[in-house]
Design a protein around this motif. Structure first.
Motif, PDB file in Angstrom:
ATOM      1  N   SER D 107     -24.287 -35.859  -6.157  1.00 51.08           N
ATOM      2  CA  SER D 107     -23.954 -35.995  -7.573  1.00 51.08           C
ATOM      3  C   SER D 107     -24.291 -37.419  -8.024  1.00 51.08           C
ATOM      4  CB  SER D 107     -22.478 -35.705  -7.791  1.00 51.08           C
ATOM      5  OG  SER D 107     -21.723 -36.596  -6.994  1.00 51.08           O
ATOM      6  N   ASP D 108     -24.241 -37.654  -9.331  1.00 51.93           N
ATOM      7  CA  ASP D 108     -24.537 -38.983  -9.849  1.00 51.93           C
ATOM      8  C   ASP D 108     -23.568 -40.003  -9.273  1.00 51.93           C
ATOM      9  OD1 ASP D 108     -26.772 -38.931 -11.527  1.00 51.93           O
ATOM     10  OD2 ASP D 108     -25.636 -37.739 -12.980  1.00 51.93           O
ATOM     11  N   LEU D 109     -24.095 -41.159  -8.892  1.00 53.64           N
ATOM     12  CA  LEU D 109     -23.258 -42.228  -8.372  1.00 53.64           C
ATOM     13  C   LEU D 109     -23.427 -43.445  -9.269  1.00 53.64           C
ATOM     14  CD1 LEU D 109     -23.794 -42.011  -4.530  1.00 53.64           C
ATOM     15  CD2 LEU D 109     -21.627 -41.870  -5.752  1.00 53.64           C
ATOM     16  N   PRO D 110     -22.316 -44.038  -9.733  1.00 55.81           N
ATOM     17  CA  PRO D 110     -22.427 -45.207 -10.618  1.00 55.81           C
ATOM     18  C   PRO D 110     -23.286 -46.301 -10.002  1.00 55.81           C
ATOM     19  CG  PRO D 110     -20.115 -44.544 -10.357  1.00 55.81           C
ATOM     20  CD  PRO D 110     -20.935 -43.678  -9.460  1.00 55.81           C
ATOM     21  N   ALA D 111     -23.098 -46.530  -8.689  1.00 54.32           N
ATOM     22  CA  ALA D 111     -23.829 -47.606  -8.034  1.00 54.32           C
ATOM     23  C   ALA D 111     -25.337 -47.402  -8.158  1.00 54.32           C
ATOM     24  CB  ALA D 111     -23.425 -47.678  -6.562  1.00 54.32           C
ATOM     25  N   ILE D 112     -25.781 -46.166  -7.936  1.00 54.24           N
ATOM     26  CA  ILE D 112     -27.210 -45.898  -7.971  1.00 54.24           C
ATOM     27  C   ILE D 112     -27.745 -45.967  -9.389  1.00 54.24           C
ATOM     28  CG2 ILE D 112     -28.923 -44.081  -7.617  1.00 54.24           C
ATOM     29  CD1 ILE D 112     -27.603 -43.393  -5.047  1.00 54.24           C
ATOM     30  N   ALA D 113     -26.954 -45.423 -10.323  1.00 54.79           N
ATOM     31  CA  ALA D 113     -27.363 -45.466 -11.723  1.00 54.79           C
ATOM     32  C   ALA D 113     -27.612 -46.907 -12.149  1.00 54.79           C
ATOM     33  CB  ALA D 113     -26.275 -44.824 -12.593  1.00 54.79           C
ATOM     34  N   GLN D 114     -26.688 -47.769 -11.723  1.00 53.76           N
ATOM     35  CA  GLN D 114     -26.746 -49.179 -12.111  1.00 53.76           C
ATOM     36  C   GLN D 114     -27.988 -49.869 -11.507  1.00 53.76           C
ATOM     37  OE1 GLN D 114     -23.258 -50.984 -10.455  1.00 53.76           O
ATOM     38  NE2 GLN D 114     -24.270 -52.962 -10.226  1.00 53.76           N
ATOM     39  N   ILE D 115     -28.275 -49.550 -10.250  1.00 56.86           N
ATOM     40  CA  ILE D 115     -29.463 -50.128  -9.615  1.00 56.86           C
ATOM     41  C   ILE D 115     -30.728 -49.654 -10.326  1.00 56.86           C
ATOM     42  CG2 ILE D 115     -30.853 -50.162  -7.501  1.00 56.86           C
ATOM     43  CD1 ILE D 115     -28.326 -51.671  -7.240  1.00 56.86           C
ATOM     44  N   ALA D 116     -30.760 -48.348 -10.606  1.00 51.93           N
ATOM     45  CA  ALA D 116     -31.935 -47.777 -11.265  1.00 51.93           C
ATOM     46  C   ALA D 116     -32.151 -48.473 -12.597  1.00 51.93           C
ATOM     47  CB  ALA D 116     -31.752 -46.269 -11.462  1.00 51.93           C
ATOM     48  N   GLU D 117     -31.025 -48.705 -13.300  1.00 47.62           N
ATOM     49  CA  GLU D 117     -31.072 -49.373 -14.607  1.00 47.62           C
ATOM     50  C   GLU D 117     -31.708 -50.757 -14.460  1.00 47.62           C
ATOM     51  OE1 GLU D 117     -31.083 -49.187 -18.248  1.00 47.62           O
ATOM     52  OE2 GLU D 117     -30.023 -47.553 -17.214  1.00 47.62           O
ATOM     53  N   ARG D 118     -31.178 -51.507 -13.485  1.00 49.32           N
ATOM     54  CA  ARG D 118     -31.660 -52.870 -13.283  1.00 49.32           C
ATOM     55  C   ARG D 118     -33.142 -52.858 -12.894  1.00 49.32           C
ATOM     56  NH1 ARG D 118     -29.101 -56.239  -8.697  1.00 49.32           N
ATOM     57  NH2 ARG D 118     -27.313 -54.875  -9.084  1.00 49.32           N
ATOM     58  N   ARG D 120     -35.327 -50.588 -13.574  1.00 49.29           N
ATOM     59  CA  ARG D 120     -36.129 -50.228 -14.735  1.00 49.29           C
ATOM     60  C   ARG D 120     -36.336 -51.437 -15.639  1.00 49.29           C
ATOM     61  NH1 ARG D 120     -32.909 -45.951 -15.659  1.00 49.29           N
ATOM     62  NH2 ARG D 120     -33.809 -44.033 -14.803  1.00 49.29           N
ATOM     63  N   ALA D 121     -35.244 -52.134 -15.911  1.00 44.78           N
ATOM     64  CA  ALA D 121     -35.272 -53.262 -16.837  1.00 44.78           C
ATOM     65  C   ALA D 121     -36.190 -54.368 -16.314  1.00 44.78           C
ATOM     66  CB  ALA D 121     -33.860 -53.800 -17.028  1.00 44.78           C
ATOM     67  N   ASN D 122     -36.122 -54.609 -15.011  1.00 46.96           N
ATOM     68  CA  ASN D 122     -36.848 -55.765 -14.477  1.00 46.96           C
ATOM     69  C   ASN D 122     -38.107 -55.381 -13.723  1.00 46.96           C
ATOM     70  OD1 ASN D 122     -34.646 -57.095 -15.374  1.00 46.96           O
ATOM     71  ND2 ASN D 122     -33.640 -57.178 -13.364  1.00 46.96           N
ATOM     72  N   ALA D 123     -38.587 -54.182 -13.969  1.00 44.33           N
ATOM     73  CA  ALA D 123     -39.686 -53.654 -13.157  1.00 44.33           C
ATOM     74  C   ALA D 123     -40.822 -54.668 -13.035  1.00 44.33           C
ATOM     75  CB  ALA D 123     -40.207 -52.346 -13.743  1.00 44.33           C
ATOM     76  N   ALA D 124     -41.154 -55.271 -14.132  1.00 42.09           N
ATOM     77  CA  ALA D 124     -42.256 -56.226 -14.100  1.00 42.09           C
ATOM     78  C   ALA D 124     -41.912 -57.374 -13.149  1.00 42.09           C
ATOM     79  CB  ALA D 124     -42.503 -56.760 -15.503  1.00 42.09           C
ATOM     80  N   LYS D 125     -40.706 -57.935 -13.358  1.00 40.47           N
ATOM     81  CA  LYS D 125     -40.280 -59.089 -12.592  1.00 40.47           C
ATOM     82  C   LYS D 125     -40.139 -58.764 -11.108  1.00 40.47           C
ATOM     83  CE  LYS D 125     -36.472 -61.604 -13.093  1.00 40.47           C
ATOM     84  NZ  LYS D 125     -35.142 -61.793 -13.725  1.00 40.47           N
TER      85      LYS D 125
END
Lengths: 316, 316, 316, 316, 316
Positions: D107-118, D120-125
């Motif tokens: 199931s969805d895990l907050p920890a993973i969602a948060q990592i994915a978010e980060r 995604r946001a910093n993909a370039a960096k």
């Protein structure tokens, strides 16, 4: 004392020992029962044993161990005997040279008698067997004595578990403590013996040939089984001790419920008597023709009702 | 303070020490009892001991250990004494050089006195003995003091097990705690000492010759026996503590059963009295000639019956 | 914040730091009390510390540890302070480079103040001391704070053992739990610190010269003593907890015996009153001139007899 | 399902996966939530995962572990979530290749969602970051979830200690058991995870570069802290359980003292009534004008006196 | 007895065995159910097995182990079966050669039957599989039997925790002891089996190819899970035992409070009756017209008031 030159086993006198030792091609087993300090000293001198090891033999009470000396091993091992329902450990001190084995023990041991018997019977057949096989058959016989003791403990331990329902009997308590003491006794012997076996097996360069090694590995496994089993039963016994305490407390609950129930019933009856003992001028029941039987009946009725109630809620 | 040059032992003054130390071919033992800080400093200077080690001597209360310095070992060891039924540990600080041993301790120790005596008596004979033998005889004497203490504990522990039937006496409780404290004291000393011995034996390059090594191995075995025994008795004592709790609870069961049984008997008697205290007009017994004795007889009969019943079900 | 260049110690401003660091021949100690996140970042940048280590400093609550980075060590250590009878641990974060030591802690610590004082006073004399000695004196001062705390616990623990006779007081119970919590606190700090010390000593290639190593070995021994002592007292406290439970149960036995004894006495008296309250026509005592005093006397006599009996069997 | 090619993160369809895998210079993260058996099989085929590992994914309930396959690692790790006051462990199965990471969870895990978010946001960096950093940020986020759970347990555990004064409440008992169960749950997860981390760090040849290793070392320290803390609280809880038992017994003492005191008072009053209910002809008090009030007064006086006595000895 | 030559599986007679063994290119599985001593001897002779291993087979009751002989391994392993709610362990003795596997067990085992079935069905497909795969599928099937047993224990253990509120029921006590015994049984088997697996995996030179090794690693993980789970439940059960004791004591508190409350109420009523049973000449209430109902009303009022009080303080 009987020594076993690797021809036909013969009962040898102490005096002939020196002669025997010089024959390098035969395997000698010298078994000394209940030696006097002088005998220990005499034999030690003959074989050039180290004073420290001889002191250990004389004093006794050593921990199972193997001490390596220049051209022999000094091994302390224990057998177990049950006499009068008490398990006792019997020390056997072993000197193991290239061509001889010398054993000291305080009294006759069935395991050793049996080995000697077999050795004597098969002397010709065993003729080409090494001192390693001799050591193995001795230790094996000693360790084999542990299993009936453990089986006995297992049985008594299971009986204890069933008897736990007789909560808190002092004899039960004493039995648990006794079993525990015996387990600790075996643990104290078998644990270091396992280490002894490990040292004998892993020693580099190896003490025995690979053919003999298999047998010592087998003994090592036996000792692992002994210590495993002891640990299991120690664990079970401490649960039983805890369970016993719970049962004692539970029994107290039962007793308190029952006795206090009876008290309450008796007090209720007493109140009826008290009421009709009051001195009011106007108490109609007192003048009734059947007042007295009525009061007695009332007492019985209340008591019966209360017994019923207490039964239903499980207090009687 | 007495020092023992390896000729005839002689009581030496502090001033002559520097002279003695320079003689490399003799073994010197300097034993200092209850040293003042100045004496410690003075001797330390003479032998060039490290300030950290000297500080340990001055402060005391160290854990058994062996610290290796460039050309000497600093060893902390403990003896045990029993005085007024209380077992106490006594620290001995040992500096062991190639040709000398310096020992510090706060008060006279029987073990050390005895070694010094033997050393003095046999000085000539021991003349060619190394400092390793000196160290061994000292440590051996210290460790030998442990066994009578353990035997004492063993005896008291077995007494406790038998006394468990006197469940819950506060003195018993206190005795268990005291024994436990003593066992922990010994454990705390013997455990690290075993490690010290292990370090002395396994050090590479070896500290002592192989002839001496055998003796240290023997000491190591003794310390193993001490720690084994301590662990066994700790285990037994914790069982005894548990068993004691069970016995206390069991005793409560017995007390409650007995006392409540008496209550019930008394209440039954009371009910009879209550019944014949009722004021009914028509109570035939009241007019009987032998009514009063009859009532008293009834009370006795009921009480006797109840005593019988309670006896049969084991509550009285 | 005060930094200590290895000339005379001087209070330095953050701005001058970069300048100081470049002087490789002096030993610098930068001590930061209650740093803001900005200060941590600023200093971290100056010394090129790893972001992970700086995050640990900023967050706090780390386990004692030593992390090795390319050209410095990051060490987490704890001091202990007692305030208002509660023992608290205080984190000190240490960066140890070749020529500098940087320490961070949340509030003033007596141990650090004292080291800084000594450092300042002896700056000239210590001039040629390495950063290893500086680290040792800091850790030594921190660990020295443990012993008074342990002594305090030892004293309270012994008081508890004596107080056990006051069985089951809730305050006693709470005190045991509090002591246990403090021991666990110290255990939690001292255990990993011992490992830290081990890493510092055994690191290959060695971090410090052999002269300094002796001092760290000494610290290691101190920490061993701390953990040994903690384990002993944890063991003692759990026995005390068990003994306390036994005492509570035992006290219940005493209370039950005493109270029920009184009940039985009162019930016996009550029965006499009940008997002479019966309404039998023929009861000779009722008509006696001294019947009433006789009855009262009978009550006193029975009560006295019962008190005597209960005293003799130890229930009153 | 979302996969994260190491250009801008993009939601990718399963069909495009094969294409992505072939680009060796980008880092791919495939995260699969609640996969069906078919999806697992499909992805496994695409990446050539071993059937055993895929079976573990499909079955779930694995122990934390790291299995090394030829060109990828299979790692099982757990996150913790608290829902409705119950702490639950959530399995995450990770395949870690040289250029990709594939994660499976039910199931969805907050920890993973948060990592994915980060991510995604910093993909370039993050573009030039290795798969090791990706793994670290994932595991770090999972382990960070343990600390709030532990803090929660710490708080409840301290509440329990204070609540112990409300001895023996069944809810308290249940709460202790529940906390213990949660601690065991965390222990069961964190213990093996610590070993996993150890394997990842110590593997030879090293899995990651030294720059990444520092981060995994940091994670290892976190897990050490978790297991330390769990052990401390397990220890505390078992003390609390013991202390609770003592308190229950102590409370029984208090109850028995109080109730039996009242019984004794009531029985004393009853005796007075019984005495003046006796039928002696000569009882002067019976004829007194104020005899009745005198008797009642006597009852009150005796009761008051007894209350006073019981108060003074602390039974009321 | 059925043997499985690696062509189509065929039921082979003992006589044809010698012939089969000589064909080195096929994998043979000889499975012997409930062998007689003669059969063991016969087969042992055929394969040249060591007498010690054959003795182990004949005696049974071995500890799980792997003994290495020159060209074969002797492995002792256990399966678990539940019959009549009692979990039992079943020994399987395995000889593993380069091209054959010989298994002995006392009675039919579902796990083995199932493997044989699969082997028979897929004989062609499995044709090129090594003896390592055969061993793995056997051990895997045996270990798979542990999990349902553990699940069963888990469920009963959780039921126990909920049932704890029914404090101190003897059946509950017995159930805890039974569960504990079963856990110890599994522990005793799974612990050494884990070591066996470790030996099989780490042996140098490796016993099996790296492709097969993965499967044995997987089995090792399963056994780790089993021992982990057993340890968790042993821990939980000992908490449950402790909690049960607390509950029993707590229940006693409740019972004592309730019963003694009733006693106090009854005694209060009794006192009223006693008072109006006194024989004072001047007792106005006695002459009241409604004195008797007044007295009864007073009794009811006092009883009601007391019930109210006891309810409010939570004793009824």
């Amino acid at each position: 004392m009987h020594s076993s030159p690797n021809g036909p086993v013969s009962e040898t006198r102490l005096e002939d020992l020196s002669e025997l030792i010089t024959e390098k091609q035969t395997t000698i087993w010298v078994d000394v029962v209940g030696p006097t300090p002088e005998e220990i000293a005499r034999i030690g001198e003959e074989f050039h044993f180290h004073p420290l090891a001889l002191e250990d033999v004389a004093r006794g009470g050593q921990r199972p161990k193997v001490d390596q000396y220049d051209d022999y091993q000094f091994i302390v091992f224990y057998g177990l005997t049950i006499s009068a329902d008490r398990c006792q450990s019997r020390e056997v001190d072993i000197f193991l040279g290239k061509h001889y084995m010398v054993t000291f023990h305080a009294s006759d041991l069935p395991a050793i008698a049996q080995i000697a018997e077999r050795w004597r019977a098969n002397a010709a057949k065993l003729g080409n067997h090494s001192v390693g096989f001799l050591l193995h058959s001795l230790l094996d016989a000693l360790v084999d004595e542990y299993f009936p003791v453990l089986d006995d403990i297992a049985e008594r331990s299971e009986n204890l578990e069933e008897a736990i329902i007789l909560a808190g009997q002092p004899t039960l308590q004493a039995e648990i403590l006794r079993l525990r003491r015996e387990l600790l006794l075996i643990r104290r012997v078998a644990g270091p013996e396992r280490d002894v076996m490990n040292v004998l097996i892993r020693r580099d360069p190896p003490l025995f040939g690979s053919k003999e090694m298999v047998y010592f590995q087998d003994l090592f496994d036996h000792l692992l089984r002994v210590t495993d089993t002891v640990d299991i039963y120690r664990d079970m016994l401490s649960s039983v001790l805890d369970a016993n305490l719970s049962m004692v407390s539970y029994t107290l609950n039962v007793v308190v419920k029952r006795l206090t129930s009876y008290s309450i019933i008796l007090m209720s009856i007493s109140i009826i008597a008290g009421i009709y003992g009051m001195n009011f001028v106007y108490m109609p029941e007192l003048d009734w023709r059947w007042g007295y039987p009525f009061a007695l009946g009332l007492m019985v009725a209340i008591a019966t009702a209360e017994v019923g109630i207490f039964r239903r809620i499980g207090w009687l």
